[in-house]
Design a protein around this motif. Structure first.
Motif, PDB file in Angstrom:
ATOM      1  N   SER A   1      -7.005   1.882  -4.656  1.00 30.42           N
ATOM      2  CA  SER A   1      -6.052   2.595  -5.519  1.00 30.42           C
ATOM      3  C   SER A   1      -5.128   1.527  -6.071  1.00 30.42           C
ATOM      4  O   SER A   1      -4.917   0.133  -5.269  1.00 30.42           O
ATOM      5  N   LYS A   2      -4.708   1.435  -7.380  1.00 34.34           N
ATOM      6  CA  LYS A   2      -4.021   0.436  -8.035  1.00 34.34           C
ATOM      7  C   LYS A   2      -2.537   0.430  -7.250  1.00 34.34           C
ATOM      8  O   LYS A   2      -1.640   1.541  -7.144  1.00 34.34           O
ATOM      9  N   ARG A   3      -1.982  -0.786  -6.752  1.00 35.39           N
ATOM     10  CA  ARG A   3      -0.645  -0.606  -6.348  1.00 35.39           C
ATOM     11  C   ARG A   3       0.405  -0.589  -7.281  1.00 35.39           C
ATOM     12  O   ARG A   3       0.158  -1.227  -8.356  1.00 35.39           O
ATOM     13  N   PRO A   4       1.596  -0.223  -6.827  1.00 31.64           N
ATOM     14  CA  PRO A   4       2.668  -0.139  -7.892  1.00 31.64           C
ATOM     15  C   PRO A   4       3.038  -1.636  -8.191  1.00 31.64           C
ATOM     16  O   PRO A   4       3.013  -2.340  -7.442  1.00 31.64           O
ATOM     17  N   ASP A   5       3.587  -1.941  -9.424  1.00 29.93           N
ATOM     18  CA  ASP A   5       4.192  -3.200  -9.737  1.00 29.93           C
ATOM     19  C   ASP A   5       5.478  -3.085  -8.809  1.00 29.93           C
ATOM     20  O   ASP A   5       6.501  -2.189  -8.543  1.00 29.93           O
ATOM     21  N   PRO A   6       6.085  -4.424  -8.168  1.00 32.00           N
ATOM     22  CA  PRO A   6       7.136  -4.707  -7.718  1.00 32.00           C
ATOM     23  C   PRO A   6       8.296  -4.363  -8.600  1.00 32.00           C
ATOM     24  O   PRO A   6       8.215  -4.564  -9.488  1.00 32.00           O
TER      25      PRO A   6
ATOM     26  N   ALA B   1      17.430  -5.085  -2.073  1.00 34.41           N
ATOM     27  CA  ALA B   1      16.532  -5.187  -0.675  1.00 34.41           C
ATOM     28  C   ALA B   1      15.996  -3.778  -0.499  1.00 34.41           C
ATOM     29  O   ALA B   1      14.842  -3.689  -0.187  1.00 34.41           O
ATOM     30  N   ILE B   2      16.858  -2.563  -0.637  1.00 33.96           N
ATOM     31  CA  ILE B   2      16.476  -1.428  -0.521  1.00 33.96           C
ATOM     32  C   ILE B   2      15.050  -0.932  -1.257  1.00 33.96           C
ATOM     33  O   ILE B   2      14.059  -0.520  -0.961  1.00 33.96           O
ATOM     34  N   ARG B   3      15.260  -1.293  -2.545  1.00 32.06           N
ATOM     35  CA  ARG B   3      14.031  -1.167  -3.615  1.00 32.06           C
ATOM     36  C   ARG B   3      12.823  -1.959  -3.219  1.00 32.06           C
ATOM     37  O   ARG B   3      11.667  -1.532  -3.247  1.00 32.06           O
ATOM     38  N   ARG B   4      13.041  -3.142  -2.756  1.00 35.01           N
ATOM     39  CA  ARG B   4      11.826  -3.845  -2.162  1.00 35.01           C
ATOM     40  C   ARG B   4      11.188  -3.159  -0.934  1.00 35.01           C
ATOM     41  O   ARG B   4       9.968  -3.199  -1.032  1.00 35.01           O
ATOM     42  N   LEU B   5      11.963  -2.700   0.034  1.00 38.01           N
ATOM     43  CA  LEU B   5      11.452  -2.113   1.284  1.00 38.01           C
ATOM     44  C   LEU B   5      10.546  -0.860   0.753  1.00 38.01           C
ATOM     45  O   LEU B   5       9.820  -0.574   1.456  1.00 38.01           O
ATOM     46  N   GLU B   6      11.224  -0.314  -0.214  1.00 39.86           N
ATOM     47  CA  GLU B   6      10.510   1.148  -0.494  1.00 39.86           C
ATOM     48  C   GLU B   6       9.120   0.694  -1.454  1.00 39.86           C
ATOM     49  O   GLU B   6       8.301   1.492  -1.074  1.00 39.86           O
ATOM     50  N   TRP B   7       9.227  -0.255  -2.121  1.00 34.27           N
ATOM     51  CA  TRP B   7       7.851  -0.711  -2.732  1.00 34.27           C
ATOM     52  C   TRP B   7       6.852  -1.138  -1.724  1.00 34.27           C
ATOM     53  O   TRP B   7       5.871  -0.824  -1.648  1.00 34.27           O
ATOM     54  N   VAL B   8       7.429  -1.920  -0.588  1.00 30.71           N
ATOM     55  CA  VAL B   8       6.512  -2.343   0.558  1.00 30.71           C
ATOM     56  C   VAL B   8       5.951  -1.230   1.171  1.00 30.71           C
ATOM     57  O   VAL B   8       4.893  -1.073   1.577  1.00 30.71           O
ATOM     58  N   LEU B   9       6.758  -0.099   1.576  1.00 27.16           N
ATOM     59  CA  LEU B   9       6.297   0.920   2.136  1.00 27.16           C
ATOM     60  C   LEU B   9       5.315   1.860   1.400  1.00 27.16           C
ATOM     61  O   LEU B   9       4.348   2.417   1.674  1.00 27.16           O
ATOM     62  N   LEU B  10       5.501   1.709   0.045  1.00 30.46           N
ATOM     63  CA  LEU B  10       4.403   2.454  -0.923  1.00 30.46           C
ATOM     64  C   LEU B  10       3.318   1.555  -1.020  1.00 30.46           C
ATOM     65  O   LEU B  10       2.178   2.278  -0.861  1.00 30.46           O
ATOM     66  N   CYS B  11       3.344   0.431  -0.981  1.00 28.73           N
ATOM     67  CA  CYS B  11       2.184  -0.428  -0.808  1.00 28.73           C
ATOM     68  C   CYS B  11       1.413  -0.215   0.418  1.00 28.73           C
ATOM     69  O   CYS B  11       0.067  -0.012   0.391  1.00 28.73           O
ATOM     70  N   VAL B  12       1.889  -0.117   1.455  1.00 28.16           N
ATOM     71  CA  VAL B  12       1.422  -0.041   2.775  1.00 28.16           C
ATOM     72  C   VAL B  12       0.501   1.265   2.976  1.00 28.16           C
ATOM     73  O   VAL B  12      -0.511   1.472   3.496  1.00 28.16           O
ATOM     74  N   ASN B  13       1.238   2.281   2.350  1.00 32.63           N
ATOM     75  CA  ASN B  13       0.563   3.643   2.450  1.00 32.63           C
ATOM     76  C   ASN B  13      -0.387   4.044   1.149  1.00 32.63           C
ATOM     77  O   ASN B  13      -0.791   5.080   1.038  1.00 32.63           O
TER      78      ASN B  13
END
Length: 109
Positions: free
Chosen positions: A69-74, A52-64
């Protein structure tokens, strides 16, 4: 047998698992019996929290990330004992797309 009903994190079950070969552990993982895996229920819950923490971090990276730009892979979830590797999603190739199109247009009749 009484041993089969012991919790997976018990000393006896841990000792039995530690005595197993890698092939035996892989065979159990293929059968999908997580109760015979190497983790306790607490460890399973901790892994879920990490996912869950990794997913939240990924969402935060995608939003910012800038829109162009290319978004990171989930993130991949942590592998759980008794669960096989995640299967890759099937990719639609030109050939399979054409076959699907023909089927939708009545080509199978």
């Amino acid at each position: 047998m009484f041993i089969e009903h012991l919790p997976p994190e018990s000393h006896t079950m841990t000792a039995l698992r530690n005595g197993m070969s890698q092939a035996e552990l892989d065979a159990q993982a293929d059968k999908g019996e997580p109760e015979k895996g190497r983790w306790s229920q607490e460890e399973q819950l901790l892994a879920a929290a990490v996912d869950a923490i990794r997913r939240l971090e990924w969402v935060l990276l995608c939003v910012n990330t800038e829109k162009k730009s290319k978004r990171p892979d989930p993130p991949e979830p942590m592998r759980r004992p008794g669960a096989g590797p995640r299967k890759k999603k099937a990719q639609l190739t030109k050939r399979s797309a054409n076959t699907l199109f023909e089927l939708l247009q009545g080509g199978a009749a």
